[in-house]
Design a protein around this motif. Structure first.
Motif, short mmCIF file in Angstrom:
data_model
loop_
_atom_site.label_atom_id
_atom_site.label_comp_id
_atom_site.label_asym_id
_atom_site.label_seq_id
_atom_site.Cartn_x
_atom_site.Cartn_y
_atom_site.Cartn_z
N UNK A 118 1.01 -1.06 -0.10
CA UNK A 118 0.12 0.08 -0.04
C UNK A 118 0.75 1.24 -0.12
N UNK A 119 0.66 2.03 -0.97
CA UNK A 119 1.31 3.26 -1.10
C UNK A 119 0.60 4.42 -0.42
N UNK A 120 1.26 4.96 0.63
CA UNK A 120 0.42 6.26 1.20
C UNK A 120 1.80 7.42 1.36
N UNK A 121 2.41 7.61 0.43
CA UNK A 121 3.48 8.39 0.36
C UNK A 121 3.06 10.09 0.42
N UNK A 122 1.83 10.38 0.49
CA UNK A 122 1.31 11.66 0.55
C UNK A 122 1.71 12.76 -0.51
N UNK A 123 1.99 13.96 0.02
CA UNK A 123 2.19 14.97 -0.92
C UNK A 123 3.39 15.82 -0.45
N UNK A 124 3.83 16.60 -1.61
CA UNK A 124 5.05 17.57 -1.13
C UNK A 124 4.66 19.02 -1.25
N UNK A 125 4.83 19.84 -0.42
CA UNK A 125 4.54 21.37 -0.65
C UNK A 125 5.37 21.73 -1.58
N UNK A 126 4.56 22.76 -2.40
CA UNK A 126 4.93 23.69 -3.54
C UNK A 126 5.82 24.79 -3.04
N UNK A 127 7.17 25.20 -3.64
CA UNK A 127 7.73 26.12 -3.45
C UNK A 127 7.88 27.26 -4.52
N UNK A 128 7.78 28.70 -4.38
CA UNK A 128 8.09 29.35 -5.52
C UNK A 128 9.41 29.36 -6.03
N UNK A 131 14.56 33.50 -6.62
CA UNK A 131 15.85 33.36 -5.93
C UNK A 131 15.44 33.64 -4.52
N UNK A 132 16.41 32.99 -3.93
CA UNK A 132 16.34 33.20 -2.22
C UNK A 132 15.33 32.17 -1.57
N UNK A 133 15.00 31.11 -2.21
CA UNK A 133 13.93 30.44 -1.47
C UNK A 133 14.51 29.23 -0.69
N UNK A 250 5.36 29.53 3.36
CA UNK A 250 4.84 29.26 2.03
C UNK A 250 3.50 28.22 2.08
N UNK A 251 2.40 28.57 1.57
CA UNK A 251 1.16 27.64 1.51
C UNK A 251 0.65 27.80 0.32
N UNK A 252 1.48 27.28 -0.98
CA UNK A 252 0.85 27.58 -2.35
C UNK A 252 0.34 25.96 -2.61
N UNK A 253 -0.19 25.33 -1.63
CA UNK A 253 -0.41 23.97 -2.25
C UNK A 253 0.36 23.05 -2.37
#
Length: 563
Positions: A118-128, A131-133, A250-253
């Motif tokens: 069973x794969x329950x690997x979830x999600x990865x947050x997006x990052x803009x 520069x400088x992130x 950062x909370x862009x999905x």
């Protein structure tokens, strides 16, 4: 007799649920759960509330309802499940049905065979991608470590200014958490509105409320993170504005974490999530998937969507856990994308389709707005604003959005159940809901919403939205706008769109003040447009042929008002 070997990859929401369900189905199966993070079964939706200080004990995010921390010892002693934390699965060998893994603390490598995976690997947050992130002071709120970092900032009280990037559920919940820490905040959203699952007007009402708590910037994105000595000092926006700050959340999905699945050659959908059938089975019959890493069917439109919600992850995990033991006996039908969040004193949420989504899906729909209290005034009733969308032909409920300081959760639960049950407006106009003054009005807000919709479908209630009315006013259309409120209410606040005040109690004796032309367009309203509706009915009886009611009245007016 050899026991069935079950491996679960992922230990947040879907994984532990799947492993626990599999154990309840088969006492003798060998069940192992791999978790990359140090913690298991984290209540990740609770992170903003831990950061905000609603509770102080970190372990509460990891506990059972009886207060036992869900660690590897708990999973082994209470459930007979081997849970390996700080352990990353690096490869799935589908041919030999083996997974390879690495212990992130010791570097030790190993492999383990499976019968079902069973794969329950979830999600990865997006990052803009700007520069400088990588500067110190930039974080997401995706992991327990993120929550610890932000909680430490709150407790130390050294940071004075922060920027939250992204006006979705997580961004807004984080904004509240940091506001409670006494930090001066700016919320930045690239799109023209916050909470894009809502229709523009509903989102605008949320934005107006949020502006009383923080600086809100829409239609502007991040161009650069500015820093000194590796530490964040400002966020530079696309229009050149620089916002000084020591912290940026950062909370862009998020996007589905499908690296393992992709490398193993499993089918990935067009939206980037793992493709599964209704049994949560992937393109490999021995591998199942659940939670944020999957695409899921929208029950109303039949199209695939990404729906990274903790409740759905648990429901899907339960189905996968049952099916790896018993064969494909349990089904997950899909989602109607019900979501809710707390924004200071407001609840805000949706179930089913917004008007925008109904239009996109090609429905011939009707929509109404109801602004009214959740309980009687003498029980300190609070305002609710509900937008209901209905299929004109079948009269089935397609979606509902609700917001306000009243009991939003109850309203959404009613409408979500109505949608899942294929109920129509006609089913809802006489719904038998619990009534007593501490809990609701004699005609519950949801039933009143259905009444307005029934009247609209019958042609008795001819509504106009605030957006349409504002466009008419801006164009200079020739119409008579009638405010049916009391003089005291008018003095406190008015829309400032050239309205004429004639209180409903005086309307019969002041009919001579109305246009002589009975075909002229008349718009009526009051605080919530109940008196507006009564004024419109009265005018129709007196021969006025083109009368419209401003839906939601003053309470749901999203534009500037005169005070």
């Amino acid at each position: 007799m050899s026991h069935k070997k079950i491996i679960v990859i992922g230990g947040s929401a879907a994984g532990p649920k799947a492993a626990s369900k599999a154990r309840r189905m088969d006492e003798f199966a060998d069940i192992t759960m791999f978790q990359k993070a140090p913690e298991l079964s984290m209540a990740s939706c609770g992170y903003p509330y831990y950061v905000g200080g609603f509770f102080d004990d970190r372990n509460k995010l990891l506990c059972t309802p009886t207060g036992v921390v869900r660690d590897p010892k708990f999973f082994w002693s209470a459930k007979g499940i081997v849970a390996k934390v700080n352990t990353e699965v690096t490869r799935i060998d589908r041919k030999n049905k083996v997974v390879e893994y690495t212990n992130l603390k010791t570097g030790e490598k190993g492999s383990q065979p499976y019968d079902k995976l069973i794969l329950a690997t979830g999600s990865i947050p997006n990052m803009p991608p700007v520069p400088g992130n990588d500067l110190e002071g930039i974080t997401t709120l995706q992991s327990m470590q993120d929550a610890d970092f932000l909680r430490k900032i709150r407790d130390e009280g050294k940071i004075k200014k922060a920027v939250v990037i992204g006006g979705g559920l997580i961004g807004i919940e984080t904004l509240e958490a940091l506001n409670l820490a006494g930090i001066e905040l700016t919320l930045v959203e690239l799109l023209p509105q916050l909470l894009t699952f809502l229709d523009w007007k509903m989102a605008k009402l949320v934005e107006n409320y949020l502006k009383t708590k923080a600086n809100v910037i829409t239609q502007n994105g991040v161009a650069e993170f500015v820093g000194e000595n590796g530490k964040l000092t400002a966020v530079k926006l696309q229009n050149g504005t620089e916002i000084p700050c020591q912290l940026a959340v950062v909370a862009i999905g998020v996007r589905p974490n499908v690296k393992l699945a992709k490398e193993a050659g499993l089918e990935i959908g067009q939206l980037g999530g793992i493709t599964t059938n209704e049994y949560m089975q992937t393109s490999d019959p021995d591998i199942y998937a659940a939670g944020d890493c999957c695409e899921v069917t929208n029950i109303i439109t039949g199209k695939n969507v990404l729906a990274p919600f903790g409740d759905l992850a648990n429901l899907q995990g339960r189905v996968a856990g049952e099916n790896v033991i018993a064969g494909n006996v349990a089904k997950f039908p899909g989602t109607i994308q019900t979501g809710i969040c707390k924004i200071f004193d407001y609840g805000v949420g949706i179930t089913g389709l917004s008007e925008t989504k109904a239009k996109e899906a090609g429905f011939d729909y009707e929509r109404v707005l109801n602004a009214s209290p959740d309980k009687p005034g003498f029980m300190n009733g609070k305002l609710l604003i509900t937008k209901l969308v209905v299929d004109k032909k079948s009269r089935k409920i397609l979606g509902a959005q609700c917001l306000g300081p009243g009991d939003v959760s109850k309203q959404l639960a009613i409408w979500a159940t109505a949608i899942k049950g294929n109920l129509t407006v006609d089913d809802m106009v006489n719904a038998d809901l619990p009534y007593a003054p501490p809990f609701s009005l004699a005609i519950d807000h949801s039933i009143a919403t259905a009444h307005i919709m029934e009247n609209k479908l019958k042609g008795v209630f001819n509504g106009i939205s605030s957006v349409e009315l504002k466009e008419k006013v801006d164009r200079g259309d020739d119409m008579f706008i009638l405010d049916a409120r009391g003089a005291d209410e008018y003095e406190q606040m008015r829309l400032g769109i050239g309205e004429t005040l004639i209180p409903i109690g005086k309307l019969r004796e002041r009919l001579n003040e109305l246009p002589k032309d009975k075909n002229k367009e008349i718009i009526t309203f009051c605080k919530i447009s109940l008196r507006g509706y009564e004024a419109a009915v009265l005018l129709k009886h007196h021969g006025y042929k083109n009368v419209k009611i401003l839906e939601g009245g003053v309470a749901a007016w999203p534009f500037e008002r005169e005070k």
